[in-house]
Design a protein around this motif. Sequence first.
Motif, mmCIF file in Angstrom:
data_model
loop_
_atom_site.group_PDB
_atom_site.id
_atom_site.type_symbol
_atom_site.label_atom_id
_atom_site.label_comp_id
_atom_site.label_asym_id
_atom_site.label_seq_id
_atom_site.Cartn_x
_atom_site.Cartn_y
_atom_site.Cartn_z
ATOM 1 N N GLN A 160 26.946 -9.793 33.470
ATOM 2 C CA GLN A 160 27.772 -10.714 34.260
ATOM 3 C C GLN A 160 28.068 -10.132 35.641
ATOM 4 N N GLU A 161 28.366 -8.837 35.697
ATOM 5 C CA GLU A 161 28.634 -8.194 36.988
ATOM 6 C C GLU A 161 27.378 -8.178 37.856
ATOM 7 N N SER A 163 24.941 -10.277 37.718
ATOM 8 C CA SER A 163 24.633 -11.650 38.141
ATOM 9 C C SER A 163 25.295 -11.967 39.464
ATOM 10 N N THR A 164 26.533 -11.510 39.629
ATOM 11 C CA THR A 164 27.241 -11.717 40.897
ATOM 12 C C THR A 164 26.539 -10.978 42.026
ATOM 13 N N ASN A 186 25.186 -19.439 35.110
ATOM 14 C CA ASN A 186 26.515 -19.784 34.597
ATOM 15 C C ASN A 186 26.469 -20.699 33.382
ATOM 16 N N ILE A 190 24.529 -16.217 31.433
ATOM 17 C CA ILE A 190 25.772 -15.433 31.343
ATOM 18 C C ILE A 190 26.497 -15.670 30.017
ATOM 19 N N GLY A 194 26.178 -12.169 29.015
ATOM 20 C CA GLY A 194 27.221 -11.708 29.938
ATOM 21 C C GLY A 194 27.911 -10.419 29.555
ATOM 22 N N GLN A 195 28.219 -10.228 28.276
ATOM 23 C CA GLN A 195 28.982 -9.051 27.858
ATOM 24 C C GLN A 195 28.098 -7.838 27.575
#
Length: 461
Positions: A160-161, A163-164, A186, A190, A194-195
């Motif tokens: 997730q981090e 992806s940003t 999104n 994610i 994501g985790q």
Amino acid sequence: MTVKEVSSFLNVHPKTVYKWTEERKIPFIRVNGLIRFKKKQIEDLNNHRDFSFSEQAFLQSKFMIPLPEYDKMLLKGRSALSSRSSKRWYYGFGKVYTRKTKQGKIRYYIEYTGRDGRRKREVVRKAQTRSEAVLVLQKKAAESFDSEHSNPRPKEISFQEFSTLYLENYSKINKKSWKCDDYALNAHLIPYFGQFKLNDITPLLIERYRAERLETGVKKSSTNRELALLKKMFNLAIDWDYVRDNPVKKVKLFSEKDNLKERVLSQKEEIRLLEETADHLSPIVLTALNTGMRRNEILNLTWVHVQLKQRIIHVTKTKSGKNRVVPINDVVYEILKEKQKHSKSEYVFVNPETGKPFKSIRHSFENACRRAGIKNLRFHDLRHTFACRMIEKGCDIETLRDLLGHHSITVTQRYIHTTLDRKRQAVELLSAQNGADLSHICHMDERETKDRSSIPLFTVN
């Protein structure tokens, strides 16, 4: 001291000195715009600087065996390649070569393969003999090998981090379709990955993700697009030192050869479609059918790029980023001429309710197709229809490629569809050409059959 004096004092190239000043690795001052150095600071730097792979201490070591014996074991090819200004010695793990400076001094260099697979060329400072240069080459090659196979722990970061980071530092900067990446991340990637830490994402985990997506009814081509995005993200993660390997490379994408949508609008369907389209949509549909332009190219078309006198359209905001020129035929000419009379906007096709360009015509196009009884027709199929009709009228494929704005003819070939009627006509051409011969053969078969029937099966003596 000048740059030249410092380079000679430190035994480096002047370009290296300039690079150090840009990176603020060496103290300097400017005098009338020129770079100058204080001698005391340069002497202190030379006395305390840390040479690469500790050359000063390392060069004091000695060969365990004499250099001639070492050459016999590891020197490759000819013993040495010589010229007036240099000599080269090729070993299995790199090479040593010399160059003469302008002052006539011999300077030793080494060349080896770094851990990134690229060739590295460096000067061996303080080396006075080839033995010392070979020692430095040995250690540098060993360090490169150790760094490649020691598997240092990359920086930890969650999907997730990252992806940003991907969206802000790559996608939004380099891709026109970054909103598609944003949605795919999104909405699908994610929530699933994501985790997880990037290093914890394995090919098996990716296979499970794809299997779950297929169970929800998603098409194979859609999962291919998502995995392509995931693959690009991991390639960037490798470049940015977050991971060492790309797990998506071990996942085979689905074949899409059978997923190509071959939908061409027939003449009868075109008549029904135009009868059911709204007034604002008809000119857009006709423009697509007569120019082959993409939907966004039409909606974003401005009068600046339309030259009615020359009858050409300059298409600039293209998918490939390559500008092209599209001629205007009589149908499009009449449409644009009528539009220009009443236009108060810089855009050609404007929403009559807002006075601004259309953001989307999807619903109005789908409603027109529903009212006309036309199924499975996308707006992009109008581009396919244009290509097919151009080929039917005798247009060569290279000209069609330029009209469609493709980089490769291979892409253009995907837009060419042959109808069943044209296939039947092509087969009938062969039949017409050989009709007489076939008829002659058929009559011979009939005569032979009659002749055989007249022959008695048995003879009685």
